[in-house]
Write a protein that holds these residues in place. Structure first.
Motif, PDB file in Angstrom:
ATOM      1  N   ALA A  68       0.811  -1.223   0.000  1.00 39.39           N
ATOM      2  CA  ALA A  68       0.000   0.000   0.000  1.00 39.39           C
ATOM      3  C   ALA A  68       0.842   1.268   0.000  1.00 39.39           C
ATOM      4  CB  ALA A  68      -0.928   0.005   1.210  1.00 39.39           C
ATOM      5  N   GLY A  69       2.169   1.106  -0.028  1.00 40.74           N
ATOM      6  CA  GLY A  69       3.046   2.264  -0.107  1.00 40.74           C
ATOM      7  C   GLY A  69       3.726   2.659   1.179  1.00 40.74           C
ATOM      8  N   GLU A  70       3.473   1.934   2.274  1.00 43.32           N
ATOM      9  CA  GLU A  70       4.169   2.261   3.519  1.00 43.32           C
ATOM     10  C   GLU A  70       5.634   1.849   3.404  1.00 43.32           C
ATOM     11  OE1 GLU A  70       0.910   2.487   7.004  1.00 43.32           O
ATOM     12  OE2 GLU A  70       1.780   0.494   6.700  1.00 43.32           O
ATOM     13  N   ARG A  71       6.499   2.637   4.020  1.00 41.32           N
ATOM     14  CA  ARG A  71       7.938   2.398   3.954  1.00 41.32           C
ATOM     15  C   ARG A  71       8.547   2.462   5.354  1.00 41.32           C
ATOM     16  NH1 ARG A  71       6.359   0.531   0.051  1.00 41.32           N
ATOM     17  NH2 ARG A  71       7.025   0.840  -2.113  1.00 41.32           N
ATOM     18  N   GLY A  72       7.965   1.670   6.243  1.00 46.73           N
ATOM     19  CA  GLY A  72       8.392   1.660   7.628  1.00 46.73           C
ATOM     20  C   GLY A  72       7.371   2.344   8.519  1.00 46.73           C
ATOM     21  N   ILE A  73       7.385   1.970   9.786  1.00 47.33           N
ATOM     22  CA  ILE A  73       6.423   2.539  10.724  1.00 47.33           C
ATOM     23  C   ILE A  73       7.085   3.036  12.007  1.00 47.33           C
ATOM     24  CG2 ILE A  73       4.486   1.171   9.864  1.00 47.33           C
ATOM     25  CD1 ILE A  73       4.894  -0.755  12.187  1.00 47.33           C
ATOM     26  N   ALA A  74       8.408   3.034  12.048  1.00 49.31           N
ATOM     27  CA  ALA A  74       9.099   3.373  13.296  1.00 49.31           C
ATOM     28  C   ALA A  74       8.828   4.792  13.757  1.00 49.31           C
ATOM     29  CB  ALA A  74      10.603   3.150  13.146  1.00 49.31           C
ATOM     30  N   SER A  75       8.503   5.701  12.847  1.00 44.87           N
ATOM     31  CA  SER A  75       8.263   7.094  13.259  1.00 44.87           C
ATOM     32  C   SER A  75       6.786   7.473  13.209  1.00 44.87           C
ATOM     33  CB  SER A  75       9.053   8.049  12.348  1.00 44.87           C
ATOM     34  OG  SER A  75       8.485   8.098  11.052  1.00 44.87           O
ATOM     35  N   LEU A  76       5.909   6.492  13.035  1.00 42.52           N
ATOM     36  CA  LEU A  76       4.496   6.815  12.841  1.00 42.52           C
ATOM     37  C   LEU A  76       3.729   6.791  14.166  1.00 42.52           C
ATOM     38  CD1 LEU A  76       3.613   4.863   9.574  1.00 42.52           C
ATOM     39  CD2 LEU A  76       4.752   7.078   9.869  1.00 42.52           C
ATOM     40  N   PRO A  77       3.203   7.923  14.606  1.00 40.29           N
ATOM     41  CA  PRO A  77       2.402   7.952  15.838  1.00 40.29           C
ATOM     42  C   PRO A  77       1.194   7.030  15.715  1.00 40.29           C
ATOM     43  CG  PRO A  77       3.011  10.183  15.178  1.00 40.29           C
ATOM     44  CD  PRO A  77       3.396   9.279  14.037  1.00 40.29           C
ATOM     45  N   GLY A  78       0.910   6.339  16.805  1.00 34.12           N
ATOM     46  CA  GLY A  78      -0.224   5.437  16.842  1.00 34.12           C
ATOM     47  C   GLY A  78       0.062   4.029  16.387  1.00 34.12           C
ATOM     48  N   ARG A  79       1.274   3.772  15.918  1.00 34.14           N
ATOM     49  CA  ARG A  79       1.631   2.441  15.421  1.00 34.14           C
ATOM     50  C   ARG A  79       2.677   1.771  16.313  1.00 34.14           C
ATOM     51  NH1 ARG A  79       0.520   2.639   9.773  1.00 34.14           N
ATOM     52  NH2 ARG A  79       1.025   0.411   9.667  1.00 34.14           N
ATOM     53  N   GLU A  80       2.821   2.278  17.533  1.00 33.40           N
ATOM     54  CA  GLU A  80       3.897   1.777  18.386  1.00 33.40           C
ATOM     55  C   GLU A  80       3.746   0.294  18.699  1.00 33.40           C
ATOM     56  OE1 GLU A  80       3.423   6.202  19.354  1.00 33.40           O
ATOM     57  OE2 GLU A  80       2.130   4.498  18.860  1.00 33.40           O
ATOM     58  N   GLY A  81       2.536  -0.147  18.989  1.00 32.78           N
ATOM     59  CA  GLY A  81       2.325  -1.559  19.296  1.00 32.78           C
ATOM     60  C   GLY A  81       2.651  -2.447  18.114  1.00 32.78           C
ATOM     61  N   GLU A  82       2.242  -2.033  16.942  1.00 29.99           N
ATOM     62  CA  GLU A  82       2.550  -2.796  15.728  1.00 29.99           C
ATOM     63  C   GLU A  82       4.059  -2.846  15.481  1.00 29.99           C
ATOM     64  OE1 GLU A  82       1.708  -2.548  10.898  1.00 29.99           O
ATOM     65  OE2 GLU A  82       0.641  -1.199  12.278  1.00 29.99           O
ATOM     66  N   PHE A  83       4.719  -1.713  15.710  1.00 27.13           N
ATOM     67  CA  PHE A  83       6.172  -1.693  15.529  1.00 27.13           C
ATOM     68  C   PHE A  83       6.854  -2.678  16.475  1.00 27.13           C
ATOM     69  CE2 PHE A  83      10.309  -0.332  17.019  1.00 27.13           C
ATOM     70  CZ  PHE A  83      11.026  -0.321  15.830  1.00 27.13           C
ATOM     71  N   ARG A  84       6.460  -2.670  17.733  1.00 30.69           N
ATOM     72  CA  ARG A  84       7.120  -3.536  18.710  1.00 30.69           C
ATOM     73  C   ARG A  84       6.892  -5.005  18.397  1.00 30.69           C
ATOM     74  NH1 ARG A  84       7.348  -0.556  24.549  1.00 30.69           N
ATOM     75  NH2 ARG A  84       7.918   1.505  23.739  1.00 30.69           N
ATOM     76  N   ALA A  85       5.675  -5.346  18.005  1.00 29.92           N
ATOM     77  CA  ALA A  85       5.394  -6.739  17.631  1.00 29.92           C
ATOM     78  C   ALA A  85       6.196  -7.134  16.399  1.00 29.92           C
ATOM     79  CB  ALA A  85       3.905  -6.916  17.382  1.00 29.92           C
ATOM     80  N   GLY A  86       6.282  -6.227  15.433  1.00 25.71           N
ATOM     81  CA  GLY A  86       7.045  -6.516  14.225  1.00 25.71           C
ATOM     82  C   GLY A  86       8.523  -6.663  14.503  1.00 25.71           C
ATOM     83  N   PHE A  87       9.043  -5.843  15.389  1.00 25.43           N
ATOM     84  CA  PHE A  87      10.472  -5.961  15.687  1.00 25.43           C
ATOM     85  C   PHE A  87      10.760  -7.277  16.411  1.00 25.43           C
ATOM     86  CE2 PHE A  87      14.474  -5.192  17.856  1.00 25.43           C
ATOM     87  CZ  PHE A  87      15.237  -4.766  16.784  1.00 25.43           C
ATOM     88  N   GLN A  88       9.862  -7.706  17.266  1.00 21.17           N
ATOM     89  CA  GLN A  88      10.064  -9.000  17.907  1.00 21.17           C
ATOM     90  C   GLN A  88      10.060 -10.122  16.874  1.00 21.17           C
ATOM     91  OE1 GLN A  88      10.885  -9.809  21.212  1.00 21.17           O
ATOM     92  NE2 GLN A  88      11.323 -11.678  20.052  1.00 21.17           N
ATOM     93  N   ARG A  89       9.199  -9.995  15.872  1.00 21.59           N
ATOM     94  CA  ARG A  89       9.197 -10.992  14.797  1.00 21.59           C
ATOM     95  C   ARG A  89      10.540 -10.987  14.059  1.00 21.59           C
ATOM     96  NH1 ARG A  89       5.407 -11.239   9.366  1.00 21.59           N
ATOM     97  NH2 ARG A  89       5.659 -13.481   8.992  1.00 21.59           N
ATOM     98  N   ALA A  90      11.089  -9.806  13.835  1.00 20.95           N
ATOM     99  CA  ALA A  90      12.397  -9.714  13.201  1.00 20.95           C
ATOM    100  C   ALA A  90      13.471 -10.382  14.051  1.00 20.95           C
ATOM    101  CB  ALA A  90      12.758  -8.252  12.947  1.00 20.95           C
ATOM    102  N   LEU A  91      13.419 -10.182  15.357  1.00 21.70           N
ATOM    103  CA  LEU A  91      14.385 -10.840  16.232  1.00 21.70           C
ATOM    104  C   LEU A  91      14.235 -12.355  16.200  1.00 21.70           C
ATOM    105  CD1 LEU A  91      14.442  -8.535  19.395  1.00 21.70           C
ATOM    106  CD2 LEU A  91      16.216  -8.761  17.635  1.00 21.70           C
ATOM    107  N   ASP A  92      13.006 -12.836  16.095  1.00 21.86           N
ATOM    108  CA  ASP A  92      12.784 -14.286  15.995  1.00 21.86           C
ATOM    109  C   ASP A  92      13.440 -14.839  14.736  1.00 21.86           C
ATOM    110  OD1 ASP A  92      11.317 -14.163  18.331  1.00 21.86           O
ATOM    111  OD2 ASP A  92       9.366 -14.168  17.329  1.00 21.86           O
ATOM    112  N   TYR A  93      13.286 -14.134  13.628  1.00 21.68           N
ATOM    113  CA  TYR A  93      13.938 -14.557  12.379  1.00 21.68           C
ATOM    114  C   TYR A  93      15.461 -14.469  12.522  1.00 21.68           C
ATOM    115  CZ  TYR A  93      10.119 -15.308   9.064  1.00 21.68           C
ATOM    116  OH  TYR A  93       9.048 -15.837   8.380  1.00 21.68           O
ATOM    117  N   ALA A  94      15.942 -13.404  13.133  1.00 22.97           N
ATOM    118  CA  ALA A  94      17.380 -13.217  13.275  1.00 22.97           C
ATOM    119  C   ALA A  94      18.012 -14.362  14.065  1.00 22.97           C
ATOM    120  CB  ALA A  94      17.674 -11.887  13.957  1.00 22.97           C
ATOM    121  N   ALA A  95      17.302 -14.862  15.056  1.00 20.79           N
ATOM    122  CA  ALA A  95      17.835 -15.957  15.860  1.00 20.79           C
ATOM    123  C   ALA A  95      18.046 -17.211  15.014  1.00 20.79           C
ATOM    124  CB  ALA A  95      16.896 -16.256  17.029  1.00 20.79           C
ATOM    125  N   VAL A  96      17.101 -17.496  14.138  1.00 26.97           N
ATOM    126  CA  VAL A  96      17.206 -18.685  13.283  1.00 26.97           C
ATOM    127  C   VAL A  96      18.254 -18.473  12.189  1.00 26.97           C
ATOM    128  CG1 VAL A  96      15.963 -20.189  11.670  1.00 26.97           C
ATOM    129  CG2 VAL A  96      14.820 -19.338  13.740  1.00 26.97           C
TER     130      VAL A  96
END
Length: 261
Positions: A68-96
């Motif tokens: 849909a054209g989004e290019r990251g959400i780290a600076s987007l107000p109101g998306r903090e919960g989504e960012f944190r969940a997504g970063f945890q998913r990234a860490l899960d991938y990084a571990a493997v």
């Protein structure tokens, strides 16, 4: 001599994504990077790495709705919960994948008048990500991106990126130095590398202005490769460019560099 990683999101478009690992290995790459791993199971990607003796150098945290054209959400107000969940998913991938670099895209700034609000959210999210990543030995990266390729992106200049890292104050938060973006926005790449070297966590290359192989255009990459060595850079150099034609045929620049070394 620099160590090069093939960016599989851009290189080898003549192959299906999972077949690009073997293609990179056949061309002598020792590492790979790409935008996002999330369309595939981490274990499947790990197997491709192992089968081809490759290191996973870098990937990005989830960017929101990319289609849909989004290019990251780290600076987007109101998306903090989504960012944190997504970063945890990234860490899960990084571990493997045994990956120790995760790039966090800042996102687009829809209204320059709201920059301060976005800036505050960005700092908060980066501090959270860096704290979580530090527990597992991962470095978080932020990247200035040129506004020609990505209009409205929150972060465009190297000095902006370094200032944000200083504000957050986390030792494992670094700037991803893309020579292509830097040349378009600022130029004077060598001086930026020397000025900011302590805060640089990853380097990427591409020809300027068309983002093809780094053997044509405005930037003298053989000279910069010598600067990388002089500075003592021992990380991966990501080849994040769009091949002019067949990827392997276009790697003569790399073969020449290796022969010269």
């Amino acid at each position: 001599m620099p160590r090069f990683a093939a960016n599989l999101s851009m290189l080898y478009p003549e192959h299906d994504f999972l077949d690009r690992f073997a293609a990179a290995r056949a061309d002598g790459f020792d590492a790979v990077e790409y935008l996002f791993p999330y369309d595939h199971r981490a274990e499947e990607l790990r197997q491709r790495l192992d089968d081809n003796g490759l290191v996973q150098a870098l990937f990005n945290a989830p960017p929101g709705d990319w289609a849909a054209g989004e290019r990251g959400i780290a600076s987007l107000p109101g998306r903090e919960g989504e960012f944190r969940a997504g970063f945890q998913r990234a860490l899960d991938y990084a571990a493997v994948l045994k990956n120790d670099r995760i790039h966090v895209m800042a996102g687009l700034l829809p209204d320059p008048a709201r920059r301060d609000a976005h800036h505050a959210v960005y700092l908060e999210n980066l501090a959270f990500a860096a704290a979580q990543a530090a527990q597992v030995g991962v470095t978080v990266l932020l990247e200035p991106i040129n506004p020609r390729d990505m209009p409205g992106f929150f972060l465009n200049r190297q000095d902006q990126g370094q200032a944000i890292c200083r504000e957050v104050g986390a030792a494992n938060l670094k700037v991803q130095f893309d020579c292509y973006h830097c040349q378009i926005v600022e130029g004077d790449i060598e001086s930026k590398l020397r000025r900011d070297f302590a805060g640089i966590g990853h380097i990427q290359i591409a020809g300027v202005p068309h983002r093809h192989e780094p053997d044509l255009g405005e930037v003298n990459y053989p000279y910069l490769f010598g600067v990388f060595d002089e500075l003592g850079y021992d990380g991966w150099v990501g080849c994040e460019y769009r091949p002019r034609g067949d990827t392997s045929a276009g790697l003569e620049w790399l073969r020449e560099w290796r022969r010269a070394g």
